[in-house]
Motif scaffolding. Structure first.
Motif, short mmCIF file in Angstrom:
data_model
loop_
_atom_site.label_atom_id
_atom_site.label_comp_id
_atom_site.label_asym_id
_atom_site.label_seq_id
_atom_site.Cartn_x
_atom_site.Cartn_y
_atom_site.Cartn_z
N ALA A 149 3.55 10.22 -12.52
CA ALA A 149 3.81 8.97 -11.62
C ALA A 149 5.10 8.24 -12.46
O ALA A 149 5.98 7.79 -11.78
N LYS A 150 5.14 7.94 -13.90
CA LYS A 150 6.35 7.57 -14.48
C LYS A 150 7.57 8.34 -14.10
O LYS A 150 8.65 7.54 -13.93
N TYR A 151 7.53 9.68 -14.53
CA TYR A 151 8.59 10.59 -14.31
C TYR A 151 8.93 10.45 -12.81
O TYR A 151 10.46 10.35 -12.57
N ASN A 152 8.20 10.60 -11.74
CA ASN A 152 9.02 10.54 -10.28
C ASN A 152 9.38 9.32 -10.10
O ASN A 152 10.18 9.20 -9.27
N LEU A 153 8.73 7.99 -10.58
CA LEU A 153 9.22 6.75 -10.36
C LEU A 153 10.37 6.50 -10.95
O LEU A 153 11.51 6.19 -10.38
N ALA A 154 10.90 7.10 -12.06
CA ALA A 154 12.20 6.98 -12.54
C ALA A 154 13.29 7.93 -11.89
O ALA A 154 14.43 7.53 -11.45
N TYR A 155 12.84 9.13 -11.21
CA TYR A 155 13.57 9.84 -10.53
C TYR A 155 13.74 9.26 -9.31
O TYR A 155 15.15 9.24 -8.79
N ALA A 156 13.00 8.57 -8.67
CA ALA A 156 13.30 7.94 -7.32
C ALA A 156 14.23 6.75 -7.70
O ALA A 156 14.84 6.61 -6.78
N GLN A 157 14.02 5.97 -8.73
CA GLN A 157 14.92 4.85 -8.80
C GLN A 157 16.16 5.38 -9.02
O GLN A 157 17.13 4.76 -8.82
N LYS A 158 16.51 6.63 -9.91
CA LYS A 158 17.86 7.18 -9.83
C LYS A 158 18.42 7.76 -8.79
O LYS A 158 19.70 7.27 -8.40
N LEU A 159 17.55 8.25 -7.89
CA LEU A 159 17.97 8.46 -6.64
C LEU A 159 18.20 7.31 -5.81
O LEU A 159 19.53 7.31 -5.21
N LYS A 160 17.71 6.10 -5.96
CA LYS A 160 18.13 4.85 -5.05
C LYS A 160 19.30 4.30 -5.56
O LYS A 160 20.16 3.96 -5.05
N GLN A 161 19.59 4.48 -6.98
CA GLN A 161 20.91 3.97 -7.73
C GLN A 161 21.94 4.74 -7.20
O GLN A 161 23.20 4.37 -6.73
N GLU A 162 21.95 6.05 -7.33
CA GLU A 162 22.95 6.99 -6.71
C GLU A 162 23.15 6.98 -5.16
O GLU A 162 24.34 6.88 -4.82
N GLU A 163 22.11 6.59 -4.48
CA GLU A 163 22.34 6.32 -2.90
C GLU A 163 23.09 5.07 -2.90
O GLU A 163 23.93 4.73 -2.01
N GLN A 164 22.86 4.07 -3.72
CA GLN A 164 23.47 2.61 -3.74
C GLN A 164 24.98 2.80 -3.99
O GLN A 164 25.84 2.40 -3.39
N GLN A 165 25.26 3.65 -5.23
CA GLN A 165 26.61 3.94 -5.29
C GLN A 165 27.36 4.67 -4.26
O GLN A 165 28.35 4.55 -3.98
N GLN A 166 26.63 5.76 -3.67
CA GLN A 166 27.33 6.34 -2.64
C GLN A 166 27.58 5.36 -1.50
O GLN A 166 28.62 5.38 -0.83
N GLN A 167 26.83 4.61 -1.25
CA GLN A 167 26.77 3.75 -0.02
C GLN A 167 28.18 2.61 -0.52
O GLN A 167 29.01 2.44 0.43
N ASN A 168 28.05 1.97 -1.76
CA ASN A 168 29.25 1.33 -2.15
C ASN A 168 30.49 2.05 -1.79
O ASN A 168 31.58 1.47 -1.65
#
Length: 272
Positions: free
Chosen positions: A135-154
């Motif tokens: 769960a820790k690993y996948n949480l970090a992975y999802a947060q990274k995806l979210k950050q990349e998604e936000q950067q892409q949106q920006n």
């Protein structure tokens, strides 16, 4: 990313169940066998059959494995809803089991491309079991995806803003060009009108000059005629004066002749 969807091990958990539970256990075991053979649709049917028995001893396990079967079929939102139902029904249940339920919910939501919901599900999994490393690993992975998604949106937003700005600048330039062309056309029209006015003025001046020349010529002709008339009158007057002088001279000569004749007459009479 490792997504945990392993079917719960049922043998040890259900080994001491009573007879009715043993029957439901066999249905679940049959579903597990089909699940391991990648017959996920058939496994789904067995898990649903076990759930229909409404046996509280096996309901959570059957529901959990049903979510796994739905996940394996690519029905991620249905699987997430199934895990969410289990979590609500067992809020005070075994924390490890609840952690795995939230973990699998997070995996299903992540597959469904619902990053914010999947991140919250992984956090709930860690709240139930802080030692859930997957769960820790996948949480970090999802947060990274979210950050990349936000950067892409920006970046996309920035690109849209740049394109919009470029479009506005292009429109502004086109508008300025149109205004300049309009001004040039108006200036050309004004110049043409001015040229027309100047040409009309020149034509009027030429007409006036021609009229003045005509009037001057007529005046000169009139003066010449008058002068000729005056000259003619002068000759006639001169002739009359000469005639008058001649007549006067004749009169004087006649008077002289008369005087001479008289004087001669008087002298002869005296001699007598």
């Amino acid at each position: 990313m490792k997504l945990h969807t392993a079917v719960y091990c049922l043998f040890l958990l259900l080994a001491a169940l009573p007879t009715q539970a043993q029957t439901d256990k066999r249905t679940i075991i049959q579903g597990n066998q089909k699940y391991h053979n990648a017959e996920f649709g058939l496994a789904e049917l067995d898990y649903r059959a076990a759930l229909d028995k409404n046996n509280p001893k096996t309901a959570h396990i059957a529901g959990f494995n049903l979510g796994n079967a739905l996940y394996k079929q690519g029905r991620y939102e249905e699987a997430a809803n199934q895990y969410e139902t289990l979590a609500k029904q067992n809020q005070n249940g075994d924390k490890v089991l609840m952690s795995n339920t939230f973990y699998n919910m997070g995996n299903a939501l992540l597959k469904a491309k619902k990053l914010p919901q999947s991140i919250e599900a992984y956090k709930n999994a860690l709240r139930q079991n802080p030692h859930n490393m997957e769960a820790k690993y996948n949480l970090a992975y999802a947060q990274k995806l979210k950050q990349e998604e936000q950067q892409q949106q920006n970046q996309e937003q920035q690109q849209q803003n740049q394109e919009q700005q470029q479009n506005q600048e292009q429109q502004s330039q086109e508008q300025q060009q149109q205004n300049q062309e309009q001004q040039n056309q108006e200036q050309q029209q004004q110049n043409q009108e001015q040229q027309n006015q100047e040409q009309q003025q020149q034509n009027q001046e030429q007409q006036n000059q021609q009229q003045q020349q005509n009037q001057s010529g007529e005046q000169q002709n009139a003066e010449t005629a008058q002068q000729m008339q005056e000259r003619k009158l002068s000759k006639e007057e001169t002739a009359r004066l000469l005639e008058a002088l001649k007549n006067e001279e004749l009169k004087v000569q006649q008077k002289l002749k008369q005087r001479q004749a008289k004087a001669t007459k008087n002298h002869v009479e005296k001699d007598w």
